[in-house]
Write an enzyme that holds these catalytic residues in place. Sequence first.
Site, PDB file in Angstrom:
ATOM      1  N   SER A  36       0.840  -1.217   0.000  1.00 36.66           N
ATOM      2  CA  SER A  36       0.000   0.000   0.000  1.00 36.66           C
ATOM      3  C   SER A  36       0.868   1.258   0.000  1.00 36.66           C
ATOM      4  O   SER A  36       0.593   2.223  -0.725  1.00 36.66           O
ATOM      5  CB  SER A  36      -0.890   0.016   1.245  1.00 36.66           C
ATOM      6  OG  SER A  36      -1.827  -1.017   1.177  1.00 36.66           O
ATOM      7  N   ARG A  40       1.359   4.316  -2.991  1.00 35.93           N
ATOM      8  CA  ARG A  40       1.130   5.727  -2.648  1.00 35.93           C
ATOM      9  C   ARG A  40       2.399   6.542  -2.844  1.00 35.93           C
ATOM     10  O   ARG A  40       2.348   7.701  -3.264  1.00 35.93           O
ATOM     11  CB  ARG A  40       0.632   5.820  -1.205  1.00 35.93           C
ATOM     12  CG  ARG A  40      -0.827   5.339  -1.069  1.00 35.93           C
ATOM     13  CD  ARG A  40      -1.128   4.934   0.362  1.00 35.93           C
ATOM     14  NE  ARG A  40      -2.529   4.603   0.621  1.00 35.93           N
ATOM     15  CZ  ARG A  40      -3.114   3.437   0.294  1.00 35.93           C
ATOM     16  NH1 ARG A  40      -2.422   2.492  -0.335  1.00 35.93           N
ATOM     17  NH2 ARG A  40      -4.389   3.217   0.576  1.00 35.93           N
ATOM     18  N   GLY A 109      -5.854  -3.703  -8.116  1.00 35.28           N
ATOM     19  CA  GLY A 109      -7.003  -2.882  -7.733  1.00 35.28           C
ATOM     20  C   GLY A 109      -6.561  -1.545  -7.163  1.00 35.28           C
ATOM     21  O   GLY A 109      -7.187  -0.506  -7.402  1.00 35.28           O
ATOM     22  N   ASP A 330      -6.855  -8.263   4.325  1.00 34.09           N
ATOM     23  CA  ASP A 330      -6.040  -9.135   3.466  1.00 34.09           C
ATOM     24  C   ASP A 330      -5.526 -10.366   4.210  1.00 34.09           C
ATOM     25  O   ASP A 330      -4.935 -11.259   3.605  1.00 34.09           O
ATOM     26  CB  ASP A 330      -4.838  -8.350   2.916  1.00 34.09           C
ATOM     27  CG  ASP A 330      -5.286  -7.266   1.940  1.00 34.09           C
ATOM     28  OD1 ASP A 330      -6.356  -7.421   1.324  1.00 34.09           O
ATOM     29  OD2 ASP A 330      -4.562  -6.260   1.796  1.00 34.09           O
ATOM     30  N   LYS A 357     -12.301  -9.265  -4.003  1.00 35.70           N
ATOM     31  CA  LYS A 357     -10.840  -9.226  -4.140  1.00 35.70           C
ATOM     32  C   LYS A 357     -10.401  -9.902  -5.449  1.00 35.70           C
ATOM     33  O   LYS A 357     -11.212 -10.124  -6.326  1.00 35.70           O
ATOM     34  CB  LYS A 357     -10.190  -9.862  -2.913  1.00 35.70           C
ATOM     35  CG  LYS A 357     -10.513  -9.134  -1.615  1.00 35.70           C
ATOM     36  CD  LYS A 357      -9.928  -7.731  -1.597  1.00 35.70           C
ATOM     37  CE  LYS A 357     -10.299  -6.965  -0.346  1.00 35.70           C
ATOM     38  NZ  LYS A 357      -9.931  -5.547  -0.428  1.00 35.70           N
TER      39      LYS A 357
HETATM   40  C1  S3P Z   1      -5.517  -1.424  -0.115  1.00 41.48           C
HETATM   41  C2  S3P Z   1      -6.755  -1.504   0.465  1.00 41.48           C
HETATM   42  C3  S3P Z   1      -7.495  -2.782   0.615  1.00 41.48           C
HETATM   43  C4  S3P Z   1      -6.570  -3.989   0.481  1.00 41.48           C
HETATM   44  C5  S3P Z   1      -5.634  -3.870  -0.686  1.00 41.48           C
HETATM   45  C6  S3P Z   1      -4.786  -2.625  -0.586  1.00 41.48           C
HETATM   46  C7  S3P Z   1      -4.877  -0.097  -0.233  1.00 41.48           C
HETATM   47  O1  S3P Z   1      -8.459  -2.847  -0.401  1.00 41.48           O
HETATM   48  O2  S3P Z   1      -7.345  -5.161   0.365  1.00 41.48           O
HETATM   49  O3  S3P Z   1      -4.779  -5.011  -0.745  1.00 41.48           O
HETATM   50  O4  S3P Z   1      -3.668  -0.039  -0.532  1.00 41.48           O
HETATM   51  O5  S3P Z   1      -5.570   0.902  -0.023  1.00 41.48           O
HETATM   52  P1  S3P Z   1      -9.919  -2.190  -0.229  1.00 41.48           P
HETATM   53  O6  S3P Z   1      -9.773  -0.736  -0.191  1.00 41.48           O
HETATM   54  O7  S3P Z   1     -10.683  -2.647  -1.437  1.00 41.48           O
HETATM   55  O8  S3P Z   1     -10.455  -2.747   1.046  1.00 41.48           O
END
Ligand code: S3P
Length: 447
Positions: A36, A40, A109, A330, A357
Amino acid sequence: MPRKSSPLFQLTDSSVRIGRQIRPMEVALEMPGDKSISHRSLLLASLASEPVRIEGLLGSADVGSTLAAIRKLGARARRTGESDCWMIQGRGIEGYREAEGPIDCGNSGTTVRLLTGLLAASPMFSIVTGDSSLRRRPMARVVRPLAAAGATLLGRDGGRLLPLAIQGCRMNAFDCEIPEPSAQVKTAMLLAAMKSSGVSRITQESRTRDHTERMFRYLGVPLTKRGATLEVTGPAEPRARELQVPGDPSSAAFFAVAALAVPGSRIEIRRVCLNPTRIGFVKVLQRMGASIQIRKTGEACGETIGDLITEHGPLRGVVVRAAEIPSLVDEVPVLAVAACLAEGLTRFRGISELRTKETDRVAALVREFSAMGAAIEAIDDDLIVRGPSPLTGASVESHHDHRMAMSLSVAALAASGVTEILGHRCVKISFPHFFDQLAEISGRTAQ
Ligand code: S3P
């Protein structure tokens, strides 16, 4: 991927075969960079005007998708000396260049949702898409609030699915409420707010991971928190400050549960991000009776960093509340392994987000863990595991989901016989060297 084999740890192109682990594992490890924070870091660095050094960037396929995306938008990125250090030359807050073609976000995602927030607030045309898994995942959750804030977004199935065509605009400040417990949606809106004129207000009742908020403060983007509402004053260009990415707690969770799966083991994981919105799995494992020590060692870019030390011991079943799920979203697959080992019933409440997911993780967990002998079922939005279930080696499927592949590998350590995991190569999404590390700590000769 090179072929590796030994009687108990055989890695081929199509599967990995893992035998039961008898020998206790006593090791200290470091995890790759947090996924994450890596996404960012790249996106915020791409909006600074001066070069930004990023240390500890995760070198995985998902982060590669974000790297490729910012390059398509005109940022420059190069590795410096050490493999996980990067220099990013951004374009400034208004500087993205219209991409010539669609931006392919692969399996990620996080890439597609965060980027959509930035592109919606950039006055140019973009198309974002992804692989077959990502093209099935819900996008209305970002399309709806960004369209309400003034951008035009069109996509398959009435804007619910990729590809999305985005006609961005210079946005004025907006107010929005996010019903989903999703940090990706919150971050998409925070990034759009950073590029918009005036004070935007973003409200989310669920407490989701807050890396973006911490990075905004560290990089001088004005942000205040009032209860469940975040206020961002834009437009605000992120400062060009060095970024350090700590180890990924989601990756650490596999090794913490591995220690709990093998009698006599003690695994120390160093330099992990200890953000409280990410380590819900530690609290749940402690409630289950696990011995896990948290040792804080420092801070970087607004995040607390430290070590997790896990020792094998007996576990008992617990209830995981719906409000806890965002802090361990996760980690449910690997916590399900711990639940199989525990005495009594474990109930994960309110896990519907797991269906959105990389694969439907609820269905995948029930199917694959049942094949290994677990007593596991989904009832409405709850996942129930009755332990202890004596796990038996079987041929199981990752469903091309990295976290499924790694959780099944941890389950294999505790299962009798040999477990074969098909489609294991998807670990490259978040943890490319997972099997090398697993083979090494289990003292196997992975050839
Ligand atoms: C993430 C948020 C989560 C997580 C993903 C990474 C992020 O997803 O499952 O692996 O970096 O903000 P969701 O926002 O869909 O819950």
